[in-house]
Design a protein around this motif. Sequence first.
Motif, mmCIF file in Angstrom:
data_model
loop_
_atom_site.group_PDB
_atom_site.id
_atom_site.type_symbol
_atom_site.label_atom_id
_atom_site.label_comp_id
_atom_site.label_asym_id
_atom_site.label_seq_id
_atom_site.Cartn_x
_atom_site.Cartn_y
_atom_site.Cartn_z
ATOM 1 N N ALA A 143 0.850 -1.184 0.000
ATOM 2 C CA ALA A 143 0.000 0.000 0.000
ATOM 3 C C ALA A 143 0.888 1.237 0.000
ATOM 4 O O ALA A 143 2.027 1.210 0.482
ATOM 5 N N TYR A 144 0.351 2.319 -0.538
ATOM 6 C CA TYR A 144 1.040 3.606 -0.591
ATOM 7 C C TYR A 144 0.134 4.651 0.027
ATOM 8 O O TYR A 144 -1.071 4.640 -0.184
ATOM 9 N N THR A 145 0.732 5.546 0.806
ATOM 10 C CA THR A 145 -0.046 6.615 1.411
ATOM 11 C C THR A 145 0.791 7.885 1.493
ATOM 12 O O THR A 145 1.999 7.832 1.714
ATOM 13 N N GLY A 146 0.118 8.995 1.358
ATOM 14 C CA GLY A 146 0.759 10.300 1.537
ATOM 15 C C GLY A 146 0.475 10.869 2.920
ATOM 16 O O GLY A 146 0.779 12.029 3.179
ATOM 17 N N SER A 147 -0.083 10.053 3.819
ATOM 18 C CA SER A 147 -0.427 10.511 5.165
ATOM 19 C C SER A 147 0.804 11.055 5.884
ATOM 20 O O SER A 147 1.764 10.330 6.137
ATOM 21 N N LYS A 148 0.759 12.334 6.202
ATOM 22 C CA LYS A 148 1.894 12.964 6.879
ATOM 23 C C LYS A 148 2.111 12.380 8.274
ATOM 24 O O LYS A 148 3.241 12.261 8.733
ATOM 25 N N VAL A 149 1.029 11.992 8.944
ATOM 26 C CA VAL A 149 1.139 11.397 10.283
ATOM 27 C C VAL A 149 1.860 10.050 10.204
ATOM 28 O O VAL A 149 2.780 9.782 10.973
ATOM 29 N N LEU A 150 1.468 9.194 9.251
ATOM 30 C CA LEU A 150 2.113 7.888 9.111
ATOM 31 C C LEU A 150 3.572 8.026 8.690
ATOM 32 O O LEU A 150 4.442 7.308 9.194
ATOM 33 N N ILE A 151 3.854 8.953 7.787
ATOM 34 C CA ILE A 151 5.233 9.174 7.354
ATOM 35 C C ILE A 151 6.078 9.650 8.534
ATOM 36 O O ILE A 151 7.191 9.164 8.755
ATOM 37 N N ASP A 152 5.545 10.575 9.324
ATOM 38 C CA ASP A 152 6.251 11.085 10.497
ATOM 39 C C ASP A 152 6.517 9.956 11.499
ATOM 40 O O ASP A 152 7.618 9.851 12.037
ATOM 41 N N GLN A 153 5.523 9.109 11.747
ATOM 42 C CA GLN A 153 5.718 7.988 12.668
ATOM 43 C C GLN A 153 6.783 7.025 12.141
ATOM 44 O O GLN A 153 7.613 6.545 12.904
ATOM 45 N N ALA A 154 6.763 6.744 10.844
ATOM 46 C CA ALA A 154 7.745 5.837 10.257
ATOM 47 C C ALA A 154 9.161 6.400 10.388
ATOM 48 O O ALA A 154 10.119 5.656 10.593
ATOM 49 N N GLN A 155 9.292 7.714 10.305
ATOM 50 C CA GLN A 155 10.604 8.338 10.422
ATOM 51 C C GLN A 155 11.094 8.411 11.862
ATOM 52 O O GLN A 155 12.286 8.293 12.121
ATOM 53 N N LYS A 156 10.168 8.604 12.815
ATOM 54 C CA LYS A 156 10.576 8.892 14.193
ATOM 55 C C LYS A 156 10.325 7.781 15.204
ATOM 56 O O LYS A 156 11.058 7.650 16.168
ATOM 57 N N ASP A 157 9.274 6.975 15.002
ATOM 58 C CA ASP A 157 8.850 6.055 16.046
ATOM 59 C C ASP A 157 9.398 4.638 15.922
ATOM 60 O O ASP A 157 9.400 3.890 16.887
ATOM 61 N N PHE A 158 9.825 4.229 14.739
ATOM 62 C CA PHE A 158 10.391 2.895 14.608
ATOM 63 C C PHE A 158 11.366 2.849 13.453
ATOM 64 O O PHE A 158 11.476 3.795 12.684
ATOM 65 N N SER A 159 12.077 1.732 13.359
ATOM 66 C CA SER A 159 13.075 1.584 12.306
ATOM 67 C C SER A 159 12.956 0.186 11.703
ATOM 68 O O SER A 159 12.225 -0.658 12.208
ATOM 69 N N ARG A 160 13.713 -0.052 10.665
ATOM 70 C CA ARG A 160 13.674 -1.368 10.013
ATOM 71 C C ARG A 160 14.127 -2.479 10.955
ATOM 72 O O ARG A 160 13.730 -3.618 10.789
ATOM 73 N N GLU A 161 14.954 -2.151 11.933
ATOM 74 C CA GLU A 161 15.411 -3.157 12.894
ATOM 75 C C GLU A 161 14.252 -3.678 13.745
ATOM 76 O O GLU A 161 14.326 -4.754 14.313
ATOM 77 N N ASP A 162 13.163 -2.904 13.842
ATOM 78 C CA ASP A 162 11.987 -3.305 14.612
ATOM 79 C C ASP A 162 11.102 -4.294 13.839
ATOM 80 O O ASP A 162 10.163 -4.847 14.412
ATOM 81 N N LEU A 163 11.367 -4.490 12.563
ATOM 82 C CA LEU A 163 10.492 -5.290 11.707
ATOM 83 C C LEU A 163 10.879 -6.759 11.696
ATOM 84 O O LEU A 163 12.031 -7.079 11.894
ATOM 85 N N PRO A 164 9.952 -7.642 11.452
ATOM 86 C CA PRO A 164 8.530 -7.418 11.286
ATOM 87 C C PRO A 164 7.879 -7.086 12.628
ATOM 88 O O PRO A 164 8.340 -7.543 13.674
#
Length: 126
Positions: free
Chosen positions: A85-106
């Motif tokens: 899925a693709y989204t332009g949601s600024k809230v989701l983008i901000d959370q992805a940048q600040k709240d978690f990282s790829r090391e947290d995945l899956p």
Amino acid sequence: MLEDYKIEDSKIDRRKVTVSVPDSSGNYQEITKVVSSKVLAIKFKKIVDTIRIEAPDGSMQESYVFEKARDRDGNPTLLDAEYYAYTGSKVLIDQAQKDFSREDLPAPTVIKQFEGKKGQTFFKFT
């Protein structure tokens, strides 16, 4: 289950902006540029059931049952279905940048829809 994510330039949401750039003489010239907005691309699996098992040390462990991919006739296979899925949601983008990282995945997560001020709708990882 969030498997992966990437923040990239949108191929759809672009706008023209005018910027002032100094030339070699120090004079400013106005130049029109096309700037892309950011988009969050996510890869995920849908969790259909959570299984909780008590480990020998007394802690609780979780495992998940995922929605299965389907064959041409619509019958479920043994493979987990993967979604993008693709989204332009600024809230989701901000959370992805600040709240978690790829090391947290899956990571298991939920994307919820919220009502904001003035009837605006926004989405957030919870």
